[in-house]
Design an enzyme around this catalytic site. Structure first.
Site, short mmCIF file in Angstrom:
data_model
loop_
_atom_site.label_atom_id
_atom_site.label_comp_id
_atom_site.label_asym_id
_atom_site.label_seq_id
_atom_site.Cartn_x
_atom_site.Cartn_y
_atom_site.Cartn_z
N VAL A 45 0.84 -1.20 0.00
CA VAL A 45 0.00 0.00 0.00
C VAL A 45 0.89 1.26 0.00
O VAL A 45 0.64 2.22 -0.74
CB VAL A 45 -0.95 0.00 1.22
CG1 VAL A 45 -1.75 1.29 1.28
CG2 VAL A 45 -1.89 -1.21 1.17
N CYS A 46 1.93 1.24 0.82
CA CYS A 46 2.85 2.39 0.89
C CYS A 46 3.48 2.66 -0.46
O CYS A 46 3.69 3.83 -0.85
CB CYS A 46 3.95 2.13 1.92
SG CYS A 46 3.34 1.80 3.57
N THR A 47 3.84 1.61 -1.17
CA THR A 47 4.46 1.77 -2.49
C THR A 47 3.53 2.55 -3.42
O THR A 47 3.95 3.47 -4.12
CB THR A 47 4.81 0.39 -3.07
OG1 THR A 47 5.70 -0.26 -2.17
CG2 THR A 47 5.45 0.49 -4.45
#
Ligand code: BEZ
Length: 211
Positions: A45-47
Protein backbone atom coordinates in the site's frame (compact mmCIF):
# COMPACT_ATOMS: atom_id res chain seq x y z
CA UNK A 1 4.73 13.94 24.08
CA UNK A 2 1.97 16.55 24.03
CA UNK A 3 -1.17 16.05 21.96
CA UNK A 4 -1.04 18.09 18.76
CA UNK A 5 -4.26 19.88 17.93
CA UNK A 6 -5.47 22.10 15.10
CA UNK A 7 -4.13 25.62 15.50
CA UNK A 8 -1.02 24.50 17.41
CA UNK A 9 2.39 25.48 16.08
CA UNK A 10 3.78 22.34 14.45
CA UNK A 11 6.63 20.96 16.57
CA UNK A 12 9.95 21.64 14.90
CA UNK A 13 12.59 18.93 14.47
CA UNK A 14 15.80 18.11 12.66
CA UNK A 15 15.93 14.73 10.94
CA UNK A 16 17.83 12.67 8.42
CA UNK A 17 16.06 12.29 5.08
CA UNK A 18 16.70 10.94 1.60
CA UNK A 19 17.42 14.54 0.55
CA UNK A 20 19.80 15.31 3.45
CA UNK A 21 19.25 16.66 6.92
CA UNK A 22 16.02 18.62 7.26
CA UNK A 23 15.17 21.26 9.81
CA UNK A 24 11.40 21.09 9.42
CA UNK A 25 10.51 24.76 9.85
CA UNK A 26 13.44 25.97 7.73
CA UNK A 27 12.58 23.41 5.07
CA UNK A 28 8.94 24.57 5.02
CA UNK A 29 9.99 28.17 4.38
CA UNK A 30 7.05 30.51 3.76
CA UNK A 31 4.79 27.96 2.10
CA UNK A 32 2.41 25.18 3.03
CA UNK A 33 3.58 21.71 3.99
CA UNK A 34 2.44 18.12 4.34
CA UNK A 35 4.14 15.72 6.74
CA UNK A 36 2.83 12.20 6.28
CA UNK A 37 3.87 8.87 7.76
CA UNK A 38 3.62 5.35 6.41
CA UNK A 39 4.09 2.11 8.32
CA UNK A 40 7.05 0.54 6.57
CA UNK A 41 9.22 0.45 3.46
CA UNK A 42 8.82 -2.35 0.89
CA UNK A 43 5.09 -2.75 1.60
CA UNK A 44 2.41 -2.74 -1.08
CA UNK A 45 0.00 0.00 0.00
CA UNK A 46 2.85 2.39 0.89
CA UNK A 47 4.46 1.77 -2.49
CA UNK A 48 1.30 2.90 -4.27
CA UNK A 49 0.88 5.91 -1.97
CA UNK A 50 4.38 7.28 -2.46
CA UNK A 51 4.16 6.73 -6.21
CA UNK A 52 0.89 8.64 -6.27
CA UNK A 53 2.33 11.55 -4.28
CA UNK A 54 5.26 11.76 -6.72
CA UNK A 55 2.82 11.98 -9.64
CA UNK A 56 0.90 14.80 -7.92
CA UNK A 57 3.96 17.07 -7.65
CA UNK A 58 2.59 19.61 -10.13
CA UNK A 59 -0.65 19.82 -8.12
CA UNK A 60 1.25 20.40 -4.87
CA UNK A 61 3.55 22.96 -6.53
CA UNK A 62 0.52 24.85 -7.88
CA UNK A 63 -0.72 25.20 -4.30
CA UNK A 64 2.74 26.09 -2.90
CA UNK A 65 2.80 22.88 -0.83
CA UNK A 66 5.97 20.93 0.01
CA UNK A 67 5.60 17.28 0.91
CA UNK A 68 7.74 15.12 3.19
CA UNK A 69 7.13 11.46 4.03
CA UNK A 70 8.35 9.51 7.05
CA UNK A 71 8.76 5.98 8.31
CA UNK A 72 10.81 4.40 11.06
CA UNK A 73 12.96 2.56 8.50
CA UNK A 74 16.54 3.67 7.80
CA UNK A 75 18.06 5.72 5.02
CA UNK A 76 19.52 2.80 3.04
CA UNK A 77 16.16 1.04 3.16
CA UNK A 78 14.40 4.18 1.91
CA UNK A 79 16.89 4.59 -0.94
CA UNK A 80 16.52 1.01 -2.11
CA UNK A 81 12.75 1.16 -1.88
CA UNK A 82 12.61 4.42 -3.88
CA UNK A 83 14.07 2.44 -6.83
CA UNK A 84 11.17 -0.01 -6.50
CA UNK A 85 8.61 2.80 -6.28
CA UNK A 86 10.04 4.47 -9.38
CA UNK A 87 10.05 1.17 -11.26
CA UNK A 88 6.64 -0.18 -10.25
CA UNK A 89 4.68 3.09 -10.13
CA UNK A 90 6.25 4.50 -13.28
CA UNK A 91 7.38 7.72 -11.65
CA UNK A 92 10.33 9.40 -9.92
CA UNK A 93 10.07 10.07 -6.21
CA UNK A 94 10.57 13.83 -5.97
CA UNK A 95 10.17 14.55 -2.25
CA UNK A 96 12.21 13.62 0.84
CA UNK A 97 11.49 10.62 3.04
CA UNK A 98 12.56 11.00 6.67
CA UNK A 99 14.42 8.05 8.21
CA UNK A 100 13.03 8.14 11.73
CA UNK A 101 14.85 5.12 13.11
CA UNK A 102 14.98 6.53 16.63
CA UNK A 103 11.23 7.43 16.38
CA UNK A 104 11.96 10.98 17.49
CA UNK A 105 9.61 12.58 14.97
CA UNK A 106 7.03 9.78 15.16
CA UNK A 107 6.75 10.29 18.89
CA UNK A 108 6.74 14.08 18.62
CA UNK A 109 3.76 13.83 16.25
CA UNK A 110 2.08 10.88 17.99
CA UNK A 111 2.30 8.73 14.86
CA UNK A 112 2.72 5.43 16.71
CA UNK A 113 -0.58 4.16 18.07
CA UNK A 114 0.44 1.19 20.23
CA UNK A 115 -2.95 -0.51 20.20
CA UNK A 116 -2.77 -0.58 16.40
CA UNK A 117 0.95 -1.43 16.20
CA UNK A 118 3.53 -0.73 18.86
CA UNK A 119 6.48 -0.39 16.47
CA UNK A 120 5.26 1.12 13.22
CA UNK A 121 3.71 4.49 12.43
CA UNK A 122 0.09 4.68 11.33
CA UNK A 123 -0.84 6.68 8.21
CA UNK A 124 -0.84 10.19 9.67
CA UNK A 125 -1.19 13.37 7.66
CA UNK A 126 -0.43 16.84 9.00
CA UNK A 127 -1.05 19.90 6.83
CA UNK A 128 0.93 22.91 8.02
CA UNK A 129 0.18 26.50 7.00
CA UNK A 130 2.67 29.27 6.18
CA UNK A 131 2.32 30.40 9.82
CA UNK A 132 3.69 26.93 10.79
CA UNK A 133 0.39 26.08 12.46
CA UNK A 134 -1.36 22.73 12.06
CA UNK A 135 -4.36 23.13 9.75
CA UNK A 136 -5.43 19.51 9.29
CA UNK A 137 -4.80 16.15 10.92
CA UNK A 138 -5.96 12.88 9.37
CA UNK A 139 -5.16 9.37 10.57
CA UNK A 140 -5.70 6.24 8.50
CA UNK A 141 -4.94 2.65 9.45
CA UNK A 142 -2.06 0.76 7.80
CA UNK A 143 -4.39 -1.25 5.58
CA UNK A 144 -6.10 1.73 3.89
CA UNK A 145 -4.23 3.78 1.31
CA UNK A 146 -4.99 7.48 1.53
CA UNK A 147 -7.02 9.46 -0.99
CA UNK A 148 -4.66 12.18 -2.22
CA UNK A 149 -7.41 13.81 -4.28
CA UNK A 150 -9.16 14.41 -0.96
CA UNK A 151 -5.98 15.92 0.42
CA UNK A 152 -5.79 18.37 -2.51
CA UNK A 153 -9.48 19.16 -2.03
CA UNK A 154 -8.92 20.00 1.64
CA UNK A 155 -5.88 22.13 0.82
CA UNK A 156 -7.97 24.08 -1.70
CA UNK A 157 -10.56 24.64 1.02
CA UNK A 158 -7.93 25.65 3.59
CA UNK A 159 -6.43 28.14 1.14
CA UNK A 160 -9.85 29.63 0.33
CA UNK A 161 -10.28 30.18 4.06
CA UNK A 162 -6.79 31.61 4.53
CA UNK A 163 -6.81 33.94 1.53
CA UNK A 164 -10.48 34.59 0.69
CA UNK A 165 -12.53 34.40 3.91
CA UNK A 166 -14.47 31.48 2.48
CA UNK A 167 -15.50 28.11 3.82
CA UNK A 168 -16.64 25.12 1.74
CA UNK A 169 -19.84 23.09 2.07
CA UNK A 170 -20.36 19.34 2.32
CA UNK A 171 -18.85 17.37 -0.56
CA UNK A 172 -17.55 20.58 -2.13
CA UNK A 173 -15.28 20.22 -5.13
CA UNK A 174 -13.07 22.92 -6.60
CA UNK A 175 -15.15 25.10 -8.95
CA UNK A 176 -18.36 24.81 -6.95
CA UNK A 177 -19.98 27.54 -4.86
CA UNK A 178 -18.39 28.38 -1.51
CA UNK A 179 -19.78 29.50 1.82
CA UNK A 180 -19.10 33.07 2.94
CA UNK A 181 -17.48 33.00 6.37
CA UNK A 182 -19.81 34.12 9.17
CA UNK A 183 -17.23 36.79 10.14
CA UNK A 184 -17.92 38.66 6.85
CA UNK A 185 -20.72 41.26 7.05
CA UNK A 186 -23.16 41.78 4.16
CA UNK A 187 -21.70 45.28 3.71
CA UNK A 188 -18.27 43.76 3.00
CA UNK A 189 -19.54 41.29 0.41
CA UNK A 190 -19.51 43.42 -2.80
CA UNK A 191 -15.83 44.23 -2.42
CA UNK A 192 -14.77 40.76 -1.29
CA UNK A 193 -16.97 38.71 -3.62
CA UNK A 194 -17.65 40.68 -6.82
CA UNK A 195 -19.22 37.62 -8.47
CA UNK A 196 -22.20 38.14 -6.17
CA UNK A 197 -23.87 35.97 -3.57
CA UNK A 198 -27.07 34.19 -2.63
CA UNK A 199 -28.48 34.57 0.86
CA UNK A 200 -30.37 31.35 1.65
CA UNK A 201 -30.53 32.27 5.35
CA UNK A 202 -28.74 35.17 7.02
CA UNK A 203 -26.16 32.63 8.27
CA UNK A 204 -25.98 30.69 4.98
CA UNK A 205 -24.58 32.80 2.16
CA UNK A 206 -23.11 31.25 -0.98
CA UNK A 207 -20.82 32.79 -3.59
CA UNK A 208 -19.13 31.40 -6.71
CA UNK A 209 -15.56 30.27 -6.13
CA UNK A 210 -13.21 33.18 -6.90
CA UNK A 211 -10.80 32.71 -9.83
C1 BEZ B 1 1.20 -1.68 3.20
O1 BEZ B 1 1.73 -0.60 2.99
O2 BEZ B 1 0.86 -2.40 2.29
C2 BEZ B 1 0.94 -2.15 4.60
C3 BEZ B 1 1.80 -1.79 5.61
C4 BEZ B 1 1.56 -2.27 6.89
C5 BEZ B 1 0.45 -3.06 7.13
C6 BEZ B 1 -0.43 -3.37 6.10
C7 BEZ B 1 -0.17 -2.90 4.82
Amino acid sequence: MATIRLGDVSPNFTAQSTEGIINFHDWLGDGWGILFSHPADYTPVCTTELGTVAKYKAEFDKRNVKVVALSVDGLESHKGWINDINETQNTTVNFPIIADEDRKVSELYDMIHPNADDKLTVRSVFVIGPDKKVKLIITYPASTGRNFDELLRVIDSLQLTAYRKLATPANWKSGEDCVISPSVTNAEIPELFPKGYREIKPYLRMTPQPD
